[in-house]
Structures are given as C-alpha cells and as structure tokens.
Design an enzyme around this catalytic site. Structure first.
Site, PDB file in Angstrom:
ATOM      1  N   ASP A   1      53.701  60.633  25.863  1.00 24.91           N
ATOM      2  CA  ASP A   1      52.916  61.043  24.700  1.00 24.91           C
ATOM      3  C   ASP A   1      53.329  60.289  23.435  1.00 24.91           C
ATOM      4  O   ASP A   1      53.978  60.862  22.556  1.00 24.91           O
ATOM      5  CB  ASP A   1      53.095  62.552  24.467  1.00 24.91           C
ATOM      6  CG  ASP A   1      52.088  63.081  23.450  1.00 24.91           C
ATOM      7  OD1 ASP A   1      52.288  64.197  22.962  1.00 24.91           O
ATOM      8  OD2 ASP A   1      51.129  62.357  23.151  1.00 24.91           O
TER       9      ASP A   1
ATOM     10  N   ARG B   1      48.111  66.112  13.391  1.00 25.60           N
ATOM     11  CA  ARG B   1      48.974  64.937  13.356  1.00 25.60           C
ATOM     12  C   ARG B   1      48.545  63.971  12.273  1.00 25.60           C
ATOM     13  O   ARG B   1      48.679  62.746  12.405  1.00 25.60           O
ATOM     14  CB  ARG B   1      49.023  64.238  14.701  1.00 25.60           C
ATOM     15  CG  ARG B   1      49.191  65.124  15.905  1.00 25.60           C
ATOM     16  CD  ARG B   1      50.393  65.995  15.804  1.00 25.60           C
ATOM     17  NE  ARG B   1      50.484  66.937  16.920  1.00 25.60           N
ATOM     18  CZ  ARG B   1      51.314  67.964  16.935  1.00 25.60           C
ATOM     19  NH1 ARG B   1      52.107  68.176  15.893  1.00 25.60           N
ATOM     20  NH2 ARG B   1      51.372  68.773  17.974  1.00 25.60           N
TER      21      ARG B   1
ATOM     22  N   GLU C   1      53.011  60.256  14.747  1.00 25.73           N
ATOM     23  CA  GLU C   1      53.432  61.616  15.094  1.00 25.73           C
ATOM     24  C   GLU C   1      54.905  61.695  15.481  1.00 25.73           C
ATOM     25  O   GLU C   1      55.618  62.638  15.101  1.00 25.73           O
ATOM     26  CB  GLU C   1      52.572  62.157  16.227  1.00 25.73           C
ATOM     27  CG  GLU C   1      52.979  63.529  16.739  1.00 25.73           C
ATOM     28  CD  GLU C   1      52.103  64.044  17.881  1.00 25.73           C
ATOM     29  OE1 GLU C   1      52.417  65.106  18.434  1.00 25.73           O
ATOM     30  OE2 GLU C   1      51.099  63.353  18.232  1.00 25.73           O
TER      31      GLU C   1
ATOM     32  N   GLU D   1      46.067  70.740  27.602  1.00 25.41           N
ATOM     33  CA  GLU D   1      46.575  71.492  26.449  1.00 25.41           C
ATOM     34  C   GLU D   1      45.614  72.591  26.020  1.00 25.41           C
ATOM     35  O   GLU D   1      45.296  72.768  24.832  1.00 25.41           O
ATOM     36  CB  GLU D   1      46.890  70.541  25.289  1.00 25.41           C
ATOM     37  CG  GLU D   1      47.980  69.539  25.651  1.00 25.41           C
ATOM     38  CD  GLU D   1      48.472  68.682  24.485  1.00 25.41           C
ATOM     39  OE1 GLU D   1      49.640  68.245  24.528  1.00 25.41           O
ATOM     40  OE2 GLU D   1      47.669  68.461  23.544  1.00 25.41           O
TER      41      GLU D   1
HETATM   42  O1  GCW Z   1      50.224  63.994  21.075  1.00 25.15           O
HETATM   43  C1  GCW Z   1      49.857  65.237  21.488  1.00 25.15           C
HETATM   44  C2  GCW Z   1      49.741  65.955  20.193  1.00 25.15           C
HETATM   45  C3  GCW Z   1      48.538  66.844  20.095  1.00 25.15           C
HETATM   46  C4  GCW Z   1      47.319  66.076  20.607  1.00 25.15           C
HETATM   47  C5  GCW Z   1      47.555  65.690  22.050  1.00 25.15           C
HETATM   48  C6  GCW Z   1      46.445  64.848  22.610  1.00 25.15           C
HETATM   49  C7  GCW Z   1      45.096  66.278  19.810  1.00 25.15           C
HETATM   50  O2  GCW Z   1      50.913  66.648  19.944  1.00 25.15           O
HETATM   51  O3  GCW Z   1      48.413  67.192  18.758  1.00 25.15           O
HETATM   52  O4  GCW Z   1      46.165  66.871  20.511  1.00 25.15           O
HETATM   53  O5  GCW Z   1      48.729  64.953  22.201  1.00 25.15           O
HETATM   54  O6  GCW Z   1      46.599  63.630  22.666  1.00 25.15           O
HETATM   55  O7  GCW Z   1      45.430  65.396  22.995  1.00 25.15           O
END
Ligand code: GCW
Length: 690
Positions: free
Chosen positions: A380, A170, A408, A308
């Site tokens: 997010d 990102r 992002e 994730e």
């Molecule tokens: O925002 C999302 C992003 C991921 C990121 C994740 C997080 C680093 O798409 O790229 O990973 O959140 O905050 O862990």
C-alpha cells in the site's frame, strides 16, 4: 501569472533571460492559431499568458498568416493552416498518437515559422505547453524538430475527494478543490488546475474518492449515513459533473467518476447489485446513457470493490470479472472505460499474495474496455515496496499502474519527499514477462486503455500541495507518464527551474529533492524491506503519519530471535508469484536485494549482511542516517534564506523543522522497538537504547 490568491507553481512564465529574449520575441511575438475546437480557446489563452510573461510584451494572435514579420508561430491541425500544410506532410502528423504533437522550425513565404501541429486538438494543448516549457527553461527554439507522443495512452489523476464537506481522504493540502455544493457554478481555480495537469500531459481526471461510501460500523448497507444524496452518479448531481467536464475538456482532459459497485441500490431503486441480474445490467445501461447524453466525451468509471468495506461482486458470490463486465458493457457503446481496482486484500494472512491470486486467474475474462488498476506494490504505497506480481501476469488484460502522488506514507504534506525516483524504480522493474528486459513501463506503453494513474495531491491551499516542494510530484507524475524514459533528476531540474528559476537556489533545491526519498525510506522503515509500521490506532484517529510498529506484528514479524516476513516458499510463497529468475532472486536471502530483504525474509537480528554488518545494526544505522540526511537537507534549505521569496522560503523552512522532529520520532520509536525485541544495543552507543 495566476491573477489570484493561489500559487502559480511551475507556470510562472517569468521574463526570459536576455540571451534568449530577442530570439523568442522574433519568433513568437506573432502567432497564427486555428480557432477550431474548444481546446484552441485554451491554447490562445495560454499563449497570451505564457508569451506575455516570457516575452514581457503582449503577443499578437492572428486569424490569418501575419504579413511581413520575421517570424511567427502557426498552431493548428495538419491541414487547417497553410504554413503547416505546406511545410509538414499531413500523413506524418496523422500517423502520430492522438495526444501526440509535432513542433518544427520551417521557412514559409520568407518568414521563420515555428509550426505546432497534431492529429487531434488535445495534442495542440500539450504541444503549446511543451513549447512554453522549453522557453521557460531558456532552451533554443530556432531550430526545432520535435515529434512527441505519450508512451502511456492513459495518464490519469485519481482524486480521493469526498463530495460532502470537501474532505480529501489522504489529502494534506486543505479542503477539496471541488466545491460540490456550489457546482455547477464554476470556480476559476478549476481551469487553473486543468492548466497544471495539461501542462504535464495528463489526459484524465477522476474527481471523487474511490471510497464512494464510508461503510458504517454495522456494515455497508446502512443508508442513514450522511452520504445520502452524495452518490455523484445520482441524476441530480450529473449537471455538476458535466460542468466540470466542460472545464477539463478544453485542456484535452477527460473526466472520470468513482462509482460504487452497488450504485443500482445506493443511487437507484433496485434492491440488488448482482451483476448477473438483467435488471442490474439494464440499470447500468440507462445510467451510462444518461451520463453520455450530458457528457459525450466522458472517460468512464473507477470502481473499488470488495476492498476495505466497499461493496463488490463477492457480496453476490460473483468474481471480479463478472462484477466489472456488467458496468463495462454499459459503457462500451459510448466508448467509455472502466478502471477496476485490484486493491483487494484481507482474505490472506499475507496481504501481499491476494491480488495475484484473485486477478491472475481472471486474465482474459475482463471486457475489452476494462482496465485492471494495480497499485505499484503488493502492500500500500509504502516508501519502498517490491513491484506488484500482477505486472507481467495478465497479458490478456488491459492494465493500469496506480501510483500515489499524495504522500500518505512519506510524510504527508509536511515532509519534502520527491517520489519520481520511486516511480522510476517501479516502471523500470524488469518483470521478465516476455523473457528478460520486459520492464513494467513497456508492458503498459503504447496500448489503448492502458497507462498510469496517480492518487491526487492538490487541495484548496494557496500552495496547492500542502508543501511547495511537493508540487514536484504532480509535475513529475505527468512528465513520467508521458515519457517513462525521462530521468528523475532531469524532471526535477525542469520543475525546479520553472518554479524557482535557474541559478544556485535551483541547484540546491534539486539536490534536496534528489536526496529526499532515500532519507524518507531510512527513517520510516530502516531501509532493508520493513514497512507499514505507522499509527493506525482508533479508526477515527488513524493518521498514518506517526510511528506505531507495535500495531503491525503481521507486517514486520519482529520476535525475540529475529525480524522480517517470510514470503519464501517456506512462508507465504509470495516470492513464487514472480517469474524466474526474479522468484529465485527473492527466494534466497543471499541474492535478495538488501533494500527488500526483510520484506521477503525473516532473519535473526544478528544475521550478517554482505558487508558483515548485522541486520539490527543496519536498521539502527539507516534510521540514524535518515535523520542526519533530513537535518542536512534542512540546513541547505536554510542556506537559501533571502535567495527565494519570503513566502515560499518561510513555508518550507517551517515544514523542515517539523520534518526533522518527526524523522527523529520515527527513528527513536523504531530503534527502541528493535532494541526491545532484539536486546541488542547499537554498536555506536547512540541513544535511545531504552
Ligand atoms: O492507502 C489506503 C488508504 C485508504 C485508501 C485505500 C485505497 C481510498 O489508507 O485511505 O482508500 O488505500 O487505495 O483504496
């Protein structure tokens, strides 16, 4: 002033305006500076650069009080220099927060002395940048009485930089600024980055991605990935970290490291990371001692666990407090802190409910040196989200608010989008934690171990940010973390004047910044609570830049008869996680703020809003007005041709062209999507009505 190929951002120190120049020269040509700690070296260097530019003459830095001068600066600890100890009560200084500082105009032995003092050397760094900021803004400095303390104890930038191949997750400003191959050899840019951070009061940096391992498709335990050897916590990499820590230390900035929860396995020789296993605790203790032997003022670790694809305590049927505490206990004897991210989802249909359900029950279970790091919203980093329900729900746990400085979901390095108004909305949100008037900023303030973290934005691009106007977000993050009561416009004005000078051009840029966020919300979401409709596609191709609403039915809930996600008691119940009266307000579509309506409610396309407009028509109108706003901002920028330097003008102008195109792409894709589902045409007959 950076004698290098990259931009100097807001630290330009251009010659002061004539109406101020004489006073500045009289008061600041001479500076008596303590030469105690490493921070004072940074202070002296910054005075040489800053005063050299602003006064348009070399300043004289003394090791004793200058004689027979009209005025001089005196910078040092409360009892280090006589001009300070004889004019300022040391108790007053010692009573300040560690990072705080005091700047006061006094008379001393016939000279007009501007004293700058602080309880700790880091405060002298922040104070020096503050004084130079006032001068860069052309403010009067002959009658100062400033006592400034940060509201947030921790003000940290989290980098999502991968150590190998310098890719920034990102990141939209080129490769990582950190050259891990070459470290511990230092690049002068590291110090210039530390200057940018310290100039806005930032006191911590986490230098690597929270995704400390890219999980392979076959699952996280695949040791064959090219990440081999790039667990920065591995002994062979620690001298690289120590070298960086040395640079940032001079600017009062502590260094943190993102580590994998399973480091005992990935960076060690254990075959388990189970937090209750004594050998695991012993491993973390040895590792922490090894780090602190090299970096005595190391800040601590950041961990993304059970999220994730990253390993976590759930892999051992332990909860997040058990997972965090084994690492925290290893850090505690060294004064280190563990920032444990609450970004955990995927167990629930409604992703929004999980963080609260996971962490609220663990309130008070975390070790004293654990900070639970919570993203501002439940999804997010979307253009606009409601505030996370965890704020106000964990009174016995140190909390951190995680914001995203890199854009992002707001146009990445291409769209001009000033995010400080978004962050203000979050920090001013009244959680009703202790009854009315308990805003997030108050919950976070004035408590050791609490504060604000921001996902980093810089890269190796000459402009640092991928877009010259996006420097305003790093600047704004620091200023707001230091003082959440500062206004968005006030901060943007400061940044614009230091970066582009005062005058008409600055005025126009200020307007552009202040209108950019709402435009971004409108064309990216339709402005009434929808979100997360970006292109994800094939994991390798996902970019989160392009529109793809069809990919996210579980987010927007579009059906033939309506749109939105029911988070009321009849739905996922997320609204009920808020305290009263917020829960009630969100629960009822009549009282739910329109800008969040479809986040909490699934409503018929022809549901009438307060002004009689239907939901679908409002979505069309906002998408169109979002694009019109961007076109207007572009026109204004184009009006600046010849008024600002060609390099920055051209750079931003090109991006505005893409910005308009992309905003239209979002508008057209979303409007087509709304029409496809609702079958209701735009009342104004605006295409595309497929
Ligand atoms: O925002 C999302 C992003 C991921 C990121 C994740 C997080 C680093 O798409 O790229 O990973 O959140 O905050 O862990």
């Amino acid at each position: 002033m950076f004698d290098s190929e990259y931009d100097d951002c807001w630290l330009r120190y251009d010659r002061a305006e004539s109406d101020r120049l004489d006073t500045y020269r009289r008061l600041c040509t001479h500076a008596y500076v303590s030469d105690a700690g490493p921070e004072l070296v940074a202070v002296r260097e910054e005075l040489r650069r800053g005063l050299g530019g602003l006064l348009d003459r070399e300043p004289h830095l003394w090791h004793h009080p200058p004689r027979s001068v009209e005025g001089f600066l005196a910078i040092g600890g409360p009892e280090e220099l006589r001009p300070i100890s004889e004019t300022v009560d040391p108790e007053e200084v010692r009573a300040l927060d560690d990072d705080g500082f005091l700047i006061r105009s006094v008379e001393w032995e016939g000279s007009q002395c501007t004293v700058l003092t602080a309880p700790a050397d880091a405060g002298l760094v922040y104070g020096t940048f503050h004084l130079l900021r006032l001068m860069s803004l052309g403010e009067p400095i002959d009658d100062l009485d400033i006592v400034s303390e940060p509201a947030n104890a921790e003000r940290i930038v989290d980098h999502w930089d991968n150590p190998f191949r310098r890719k920034v997750e990102r990141g939209y400003a080129g490769p990582s600024i950190f050259d891990w191959e070459r470290l511990p050899d230092l690049d002068e840019r590291y110090a210039d980055y530390a200057r940018l951070l310290a100039s806005v009061g930032i006191n911590g940096i986490s230098v690597n991605n929270v995704n400390t391992r890219i999980p392979s498709r076959e699952g996280a335990n695949d040791a064959t990935s090219e990440w081999e050897g790039w667990q920065l916590i591995e002994s062979r990499n620690l001298e690289k970290i120590a070298a960086l820590a040395g640079v940032f230390r001079r600017y009062g900035i502590e260094l943190y490291l993102s580590v994998n929860f399973a480091s005992p396995v990935l960076a060690g020789d254990l075959d388990t990371a189970d937090p209750v296993e004594p050998e695991v605790a012993a491993w973390w203790e040895r590792k922490a001692t090894e780090v602190y032997d090299l970096i005595p003022d190391f800040g601590g670790f950041v961990v993304k666990a059970d999220s994730e694809g990253q390993l976590g305590p759930y892999d051992y049927d332990r909860d997040h407090a058990e997972g965090a505490n084994v690492i925290a206990e290893a850090l505690a004897p060294h004064g280190g802190r563990l920032w444990w991210r609450a970004f955990v989802y995927s167990e629930h249909d409604d992703r929004a409910v999980q963080a609260y359900e996971t962490f609220e029950p663990l309130d008070g279970e975390f070790a004293d040196n654990v900070t639970v790091q919570i993203k501002n919203g439940p999804i997010d980093f979307q253009p606009r989200e409601p505030v996370s329900t965890l704020f106000g729900a964990m009174p016995d746990t140190d909390l951190g608010c995680e914001l995203q400085i890199t854009g992002e979901y707001t146009g990445q390095g291409v769209h001009a989008c000033y995010l400080v108004p978004q962050w203000k909305e979050v920090l001013d949100f009244d959680t009703h934690a202790d009854g009315p008037d308990t805003p997030v900023k108050e919950l976070l303030a004035d408590r050791e171990g609490q504060g604000i973290t921001g996902v980093g934005i810089v890269g190796d691009d000459p402009n640092w940010f991928g877009h010259y106007l996006l420097g305003s977000n790093l600047y704004g993050f620091g200023r707001l973390a230091w003082d959440p009561d500062l206004g968005s416009e006030e901060i943007a004005d400061e940044w614009t004047r230091q970066t582009f000078g005062a005058g008409d051009a600055g005025e126009t840029i200020l307007e552009i910044l202040m209108e950019s966020w709402q435009a971004s919300i409108d064309y990216h979401t339709g402005g009434i609570g929808l979100m997360h409709m970006m292109y994800n596609g094939e994991a390798a191709l996902e970019n989160h830049y392009d529109p793809a609403p069809e990919e996210w039915p579980e987010y927007h809930g579009a059906t033939e008869e309506g749109i939105g996600y029911d988070r009321t008691a009849a739905g996922s119940g997320y609204a009920g996680q808020y305290r009263e009266p917020i829960a009630d307000r969100y629960e009822d579509p009549e009282t739910c703020p329109e800008e969040l309506l479809l986040f909490f409610h699934h409503l018929p396309w022809d549901h009438e809003l307060e002004d009689g407009t239907t939901v679908v028509q409002r979505l069309y109108d906002n998408c169109f007005s979002g694009v019109e706003a961007v076109e207007e901002l572009r026109d204004r920028w184009q009006g600046l041709e010849g008024e600002i330097d060609e390099r920055r003008y051209r750079h931003v102008a090109e991006r505005f062209d893409e910005h308009v195109l992309q905003a239209k792409r979002w508008r057209d894709t979303l409007c087509a999507f709304f029409y496809e589902h609702s079958g209701i045409e735009d009342e104004h007959g605006r295409p595309p009505a497929v």
